[in-house]
Write an enzyme that holds these catalytic residues in place. Structure first.
Site, PDB file in Angstrom:
ATOM      1  N   SER A 112     -11.288  10.736  -6.217  1.00  0.00           N
ATOM      2  CA  SER A 112     -10.643   9.455  -6.444  1.00  0.00           C
ATOM      3  C   SER A 112     -11.265   8.756  -7.659  1.00  0.00           C
ATOM      4  O   SER A 112     -11.279   9.320  -8.747  1.00  0.00           O
ATOM      5  CB  SER A 112     -10.738   8.605  -5.170  1.00  0.00           C
ATOM      6  OG  SER A 112      -9.877   7.503  -5.221  1.00  0.00           O
ATOM      7  N   ASP A 233       0.287  11.888  -1.303  1.00  0.00           N
ATOM      8  CA  ASP A 233      -0.892  11.083  -1.644  1.00  0.00           C
ATOM      9  C   ASP A 233      -0.424   9.756  -2.229  1.00  0.00           C
ATOM     10  O   ASP A 233       0.091   9.708  -3.342  1.00  0.00           O
ATOM     11  CB  ASP A 233      -1.761  11.845  -2.652  1.00  0.00           C
ATOM     12  CG  ASP A 233      -3.069  11.132  -2.961  1.00  0.00           C
ATOM     13  OD1 ASP A 233      -3.197   9.936  -2.635  1.00  0.00           O
ATOM     14  OD2 ASP A 233      -3.960  11.780  -3.543  1.00  0.00           O
ATOM     15  N   HIS A 261      -5.065  11.389   0.710  1.00  0.00           N
ATOM     16  CA  HIS A 261      -5.894  11.206  -0.484  1.00  0.00           C
ATOM     17  C   HIS A 261      -7.309  11.745  -0.326  1.00  0.00           C
ATOM     18  O   HIS A 261      -8.101  11.659  -1.259  1.00  0.00           O
ATOM     19  CB  HIS A 261      -5.953   9.696  -0.797  1.00  0.00           C
ATOM     20  CG  HIS A 261      -6.551   9.366  -2.129  1.00  0.00           C
ATOM     21  ND1 HIS A 261      -6.035   9.807  -3.334  1.00  0.00           N
ATOM     22  CD2 HIS A 261      -7.645   8.624  -2.444  1.00  0.00           C
ATOM     23  CE1 HIS A 261      -6.761   9.351  -4.330  1.00  0.00           C
ATOM     24  NE2 HIS A 261      -7.752   8.633  -3.829  1.00  0.00           N
TER      25      HIS A 261
END
Length: 280
Positions: A112, A233, A261
């Protein structure tokens, strides 16, 4: 003091400074192997987020794990409001840890916003061997000609909720990131990381996460780069993975069966297989 004693004292001082720095970021080194994997955590997460990957990886690689300021067991003085007002401050943390451990040719593994930090680090530390990106996004906002997944108004509303009701924000975001296809217990686990993190520091990093655009550096990452793209996602849609595959000079896109995610939580075996296949 004689000239002969200076190098010894300098060496001792350097060792002390390095030790303090490693304690500041709660750095842990484990595993065996000639290659070193350096893990860059996602927003609000400590190094414990990698717990489903590290046992197997540690049998083949040396692993370096640490905590961002405000997470896990990082010390309070790890955070500098001025330096960490941009993602570059987090890049400097990683570079400093690598220097303290005298690491060369490492493989960065980022999730991320940690993937964005890894991309920035790859530009400033060209001796990297390769980069692994889990659910990455160089820019989360939709713009003309680019689909990042979020409208400006949506991000403003999410950050406003974060200011007004941090616990409510943490619960909402963790559920969205894990996704409805995965067990609710994983959302609770992610929520636990958010709630344990320093709220003020996490708020600041969340703003950086959503408002920083690292697309300009993407073409300058000249090392093999694995892009792990998940299904459904909400934070990093398929269009983002395709964008990175087009613009990373040595980008390799792997579309996973995993949804949400956080594949290192929801699909650790698939994530491990993809990483190991990439590393060969």
């Amino acid at each position: 003091m004689t000239p002969a004693s200076k190098p010894e004292n300098n060496s001792a001082l350097t060792s002390t400074v390095n030790s303090q720095l490693l304690q500041r970021y709660n750095v842990h080194v484990q595993g065996e192997g000639e290659q070193t994997l350096f893990f860059c955590n996602g927003l609000g997460c400590s190094q414990e987020i990698w717990q489903y990957l590290t046992p197997r990886l540690s049998t083949r690689y040396q692993l370096v794990l640490f905590d961002y300021p405000g997470t896990g067991n990082a010390q309070p003085d790890a955070y500098d409001a001025h330096r960490h007002s941009t993602l570059q401050g987090y890049v400097e943390d990683i570079v400093a840890i690598c220097q303290a451990l005298d690491l060369q040719r490492i493989i960065l593994v980022g999730h991320s916003v940690g993937a964005g930090i890894a991309l920035l680090t790859a530009v400033h530390a060209p001796t990297l061997a390769s980069v692994v990106l889990l659910a990455p996004s160089p820019c989360y906002l939709n713009e003309p000609g680019y689909y990042g997944g979020f409208e400006q108004a949506d991000v403003d509303q999410l950050l406003s909720l974060m200011e007004q009701d941090y616990d409510g924000w943490a619960s909402l975001l963790s559920s969205l990131l894990i996704g409805s296809q995965n067990p609710a217990t994983l959302g609770e686990q992610l929520n636990g990381f958010f709630c344990q993190a320093d709220h003020l520091i996490t708020k600041n990093l969340a703003r950086l996460t959503f408002y920083t655009d690292v697309r300009p550096v993407v073409p300058s990452v000249h090392v093999p780069t694995l892009i792990l793209q998940c299904q459904q996602d909400v934070a990093a849609p398929e269009e983002v993975g395709a964008y990175l595959a087009r613009h990373l000079p040595q980008g390799i896109l792997v579309s996973m069966q995993a949804t949400g995610h956080c594949p290192h939580l929801s699909a650790p075996l698939e994530t491990l297989a993809a990483i190991e296949a990439f590393l060969g």
